[in-house]
Structures are given as C-alpha cells and as structure tokens.
Design a protein around this motif. Structure first.
Motif, short mmCIF file in Angstrom:
data_model
loop_
_atom_site.label_atom_id
_atom_site.label_comp_id
_atom_site.label_asym_id
_atom_site.label_seq_id
_atom_site.Cartn_x
_atom_site.Cartn_y
_atom_site.Cartn_z
N SER A 58 8.04 2.98 3.00
CA SER A 58 7.34 3.63 1.71
C SER A 58 7.51 5.24 1.41
O SER A 58 6.44 5.62 1.35
CB SER A 58 5.96 3.14 1.57
OG SER A 58 5.20 3.51 2.78
N TYR A 111 5.38 -3.08 1.41
CA TYR A 111 5.67 -1.91 2.24
C TYR A 111 5.00 -1.56 3.64
O TYR A 111 3.91 -2.12 3.67
CB TYR A 111 4.80 -0.64 1.28
CG TYR A 111 5.34 -0.67 -0.07
CD1 TYR A 111 6.77 -0.04 -0.27
CD2 TYR A 111 4.86 -0.85 -1.21
CE1 TYR A 111 7.19 0.19 -1.37
CE2 TYR A 111 5.56 -0.95 -2.43
CZ TYR A 111 6.70 -0.33 -2.61
OH TYR A 111 7.10 -0.45 -4.01
N GLU A 123 1.92 5.89 3.48
CA GLU A 123 0.98 4.95 3.02
C GLU A 123 0.26 5.51 1.59
O GLU A 123 0.19 4.68 0.72
CB GLU A 123 -0.24 4.85 4.02
CG GLU A 123 -1.30 3.62 3.53
CD GLU A 123 -2.45 3.24 4.63
OE1 GLU A 123 -3.39 2.96 3.98
OE2 GLU A 123 -2.01 3.73 5.59
N LEU A 124 0.05 6.67 1.38
CA LEU A 124 -0.23 7.45 0.28
C LEU A 124 0.67 6.94 -0.94
O LEU A 124 0.39 6.99 -2.09
CB LEU A 124 -0.73 8.69 0.36
CG LEU A 124 -1.72 9.10 1.27
CD1 LEU A 124 -1.97 10.79 1.60
CD2 LEU A 124 -3.12 8.47 0.91
N ARG A 178 0.31 3.33 -2.21
CA ARG A 178 -1.06 2.82 -2.62
C ARG A 178 -1.17 2.55 -4.22
O ARG A 178 -1.67 1.65 -4.71
CB ARG A 178 -2.14 3.91 -2.12
CG ARG A 178 -2.63 3.81 -0.77
CD ARG A 178 -3.54 4.66 -0.52
NE ARG A 178 -4.25 4.50 0.94
CZ ARG A 178 -5.06 5.17 1.47
NH1 ARG A 178 -5.73 6.35 0.73
NH2 ARG A 178 -5.60 5.31 2.81
N PRO A 179 -0.71 3.53 -4.83
CA PRO A 179 -0.83 3.38 -6.50
C PRO A 179 -0.10 2.30 -7.00
O PRO A 179 -0.62 1.43 -7.82
CB PRO A 179 0.11 4.67 -7.13
CG PRO A 179 -0.22 5.58 -6.26
CD PRO A 179 -0.13 4.94 -4.75
N VAL A 200 0.56 -0.63 -4.89
CA VAL A 200 -0.43 -1.54 -4.44
C VAL A 200 -1.64 -1.87 -5.24
O VAL A 200 -2.06 -3.15 -5.51
CB VAL A 200 -0.50 -1.49 -3.12
CG1 VAL A 200 -1.30 -2.42 -2.38
CG2 VAL A 200 0.74 -1.49 -2.16
N ALA A 201 -2.28 -0.91 -5.60
CA ALA A 201 -3.36 -0.71 -6.45
C ALA A 201 -3.09 -1.57 -7.65
O ALA A 201 -4.10 -2.35 -8.20
CB ALA A 201 -4.09 0.42 -6.58
N ILE A 243 0.64 -3.63 1.28
CA ILE A 243 0.85 -2.71 2.45
C ILE A 243 0.59 -3.34 3.72
O ILE A 243 -0.67 -4.11 4.01
CB ILE A 243 -0.16 -1.46 2.44
CG1 ILE A 243 0.35 -0.53 1.27
CG2 ILE A 243 0.12 -0.62 3.60
CD1 ILE A 243 -0.42 0.67 0.87
#
Length: 382
Positions: A283, A300, A311-312, A315-316, A318-319, A325
């Motif tokens: 990712s 990811y 990871e950051l 996140r958007p 995935v959210a 993740i």
C-alpha cells in the motif's frame, strides 16, 4: 512566461526523481500540463542513480541531472560531507533553473526535490526573476524535503488530510489526491478484459487475482499466495503473480482451467489491472492511487517497516469500503483461503468494493495539479 526552448509558454521544472513513487506523479503532471497548454516546456530533475534516467526520456521529457543528496539515517562520516553535497547540488540546480528560464518548480519530495526547494528559496536567479514553488505530498506522512519546501511554497497540495505538510499560515494542505498517468485513469477495465486476459494467458471467464509486491516483489506476499495455490485452483480462481525480478516462484499446476501465471515483473500494468477482479498488494501511495483510480478491490498488505505510513495510505480507501488491510505477519496461506477466496467468489461484493474504491480515488488529480501550476505561474496563491 519563459521563452526557453523556442516556446513562448510556461517553463516548468518537475522534481520527483529517485523512486517510481516520486517520478510517476511528476510525469503524470507533466502530461497534464501538455494537455492543458501544448506550448509548455517541462524539464525533469533527476540523478544518475534514479529510475528517472530511463522513465523520463521514455516519456519524451528533458532530464537534467544534479548531484544526489541522500540524507544519512545514522551519525556517520557521510553526515560530515552533507553540507558540501547540498551546496553542490543546489548550485547545479540553480544552473538548470537559469538554463530553462524556469517559471515554476513542482516538487514531489525526495532527495531530488530538496535541492530544488533550496535553490528556489535562496532568492532570485541570475535573470533576476523569482521561481515559484508548488509542493505535492503523496504520502500520509510527509518527508523532510516537502516539509522544508512548504515553507517557501506558493501552494501546497497533498493526497490525504493531515499529512504533516502545509502552506504558511494554513493548518493543512489542499487535498487533491495523487496524480496518476492517463493510461491508468482512463482505463476501460471491462472493455480491455478479454484482451488483457489473452495477453497473460488467463481464461476469459472466472475470477482472477492479481498479486504484486511492487517493482522488487515481496517475499511475504509470494509465500502466502503461492502457498494457497491448490485452494485457489480448486475454487476456480486464476492468479497473475508478479513476484519480483530477484525472486523465483515455483508453483505446481493444480488446475489447467484456473492457471497460476507467475512473472518477474509487469511491463503492462494497465492490462494486469484490466484482467483482475481483485488484488493483493502493498500500500505504497502510488499503488493505492492507481488501484483505487481504476476501481479494483484490494487486500492491502502494508510494509511492516518504517513509520506505518503505508497503512495510513490505505485507510481512506478501506474506510470507504474499497478494500481490506491485513498485517504482513498475518498474511498466510490460511488467510488467502479463508478471506481472499470467498471474496473472489462473490461477484456482488466485488462490484460494491470496486465502486467504493473508485469513489475514494482522485482520477483528476493530475489535471488539478496542472491547473494549480498555471495559476501559480500567473501569480495566484491560495
């Protein structure tokens, strides 16, 4: 405006050498600038060590080399040599700015961008005209180069909120996404599906999983997915797996109707994305941008090293529902069997995740940055 190179148009210097994650956004913006204004002159800064030595000329842009300024991560003798290296690189960068009569520098971070920012920040060029700066931060956590560049920039742009880089007097940067090349943002996955699958020797029907750990591959991804080859084949899932040029991958052929195609590297990522129904991937910022731009569901697997920025980055998306993740240590053949296979066997869930991923992306980021560059050249600031 510049008259460099026989053109009366804008002269832009893009600074994003070193890695593909810096180079690709820079070239995507260069392409967008040319679409916006065919008279624009684009010059790319780079070093002899970076991927830009091949990527930039292949895309038809002028490349000017400057001395690299890698920042030592530990107190060594290299740290004592740093000031001299910085001065030499800044001096050479200023020569380039004068030679191309630059109007604007667009920096994307990394050790090529830092000398560009410092060269612009020292004041006027020999031609007595200030070079304006636009900064773009692709990662969820800004690097030192862009933090320095933001102090002098006319505009500061970022892929995601709270990246830690902001223009003077502002709490955060302008959120525009990551510039992605038009061959990806304009990809018709459905229309190319048959051609793409034929290109890789994949069946026309049935689910396909794309596995890629980046240009060098990723051992954990290689071991987890290849370890689940039998279960994938039994479920009728074909696999297109880029394992990295320095790695080897031997996979037993369990089901001719659901082949496992292993290649060192993907030279046609556009076709790989069109062939796939979902992907298991790292990712990095550029990877997330391209995957979400085409609306491909993703699992990811952030790099387990560094400051957690991978990871950051994910996140958007995935959210929004466009991906999952999984920690590197938790990516096992069992995870692939229990989580990835059911996903690939669920067309409705794949469709929903794909739509969510596309909605979370910024397909027009390159054009947005190009417009900002032109605005800055005309003297506009936020």
């Amino acid at each position: 405006m510049s008259e460099s190179g026989g053109s009366s148009g804008l002269s832009v210097v893009v600074a994003g050498g070193g890695t593909a994650g810096h180079i690709e956004p820079a070239l995507a913006v260069a392409d967008a600038l040319r679409r916006l204004d065919p008279t624009v002159t684009v010059t790319a800064l780079g070093t002899e060590r970076g991927l830009e030595t091949t990527l930039v000329p292949d895309r038809g842009y002028r490349l000017e080399l400057i001395p690299p300024v890698p920042l030592p991560r530990k107190p060594t003798m290299d740290l004592l040599r740093l000031p001299g290296r910085v001065r030499a690189s800044v001096r050479r960068t200023r020569e380039v700015l004068d030679a191309v009569d630059a109007d604007v520098i667009v920096g994307f971070g990394g050790y090529v961008a830092l000398p560009a920012y410092l060269a612009a920040g020292r004041g006027l060029t020999r031609r007595r005209r200030r070079v304006r700066v636009v900064v773009h931060e692709a990662n969820a956590s800004a690097g030192i180069a862009n933090k320095i560049g933001a102090r002098i920039a006319a505009r500061v742009l970022a892929a995601v909120p709270r990246s830690g880089v902001a223009a003077r007097g502002h709490a955060d940067a302008e959120i525009v996404g990551i510039p992605v090349r038009s061959s990806i943002t304009g990809l018709d996955r459905a229309g190319l599906r048959a051609q793409a699958r034929a290109h890789f020797g994949l069946p026309a029907d049935g689910p396909v999983l794309l596995v890629t750990g980046g240009s060098q591959g990723a051992r954990s991804l290689n071991e987890a997915v290849s370890g689940a080859a039998a279960a994938l084949a039994a479920a009728g899932v074909s696999v297109l797996h880029a394992h990295g040029p320095k790695n080897t991958l031997e996979v037993a052929r369990h089901n001719p109707a659901a082949p496992y195609v292993a290649v060192p590297y993907l030279t046609r990522m556009d076709l790989a994305l069109a062939a796939a129904d979902a992907t298991v991937c790292r990712s990095g910022a550029m990877t997330v941008a391209e995957i979400s731009a085409v609306g491909l569901p993703a699992v990811y697997v952030p790099l387990p090293h560094g400051n957690g920025e991978q990871e950051l980055n994910a996140r958007p998306v995935v959210a929004a529902g466009g991906g999952l993740i999984v920690a590197d240590a938790e990516l096992t053949p069992e995870f692939v069997v229990d989580t990835v296979v059911p996903l690939l066997r669920d067309p409705d869930r794949l469709a929903a995740m794909g739509a969510a991923a596309a909605g979370a992306g910024h397909r027009d980021a390159a054009d947005t940055v190009a417009r900002v560059v032109v605005e800055v050249a005309k003297g506009a600031t936020r």
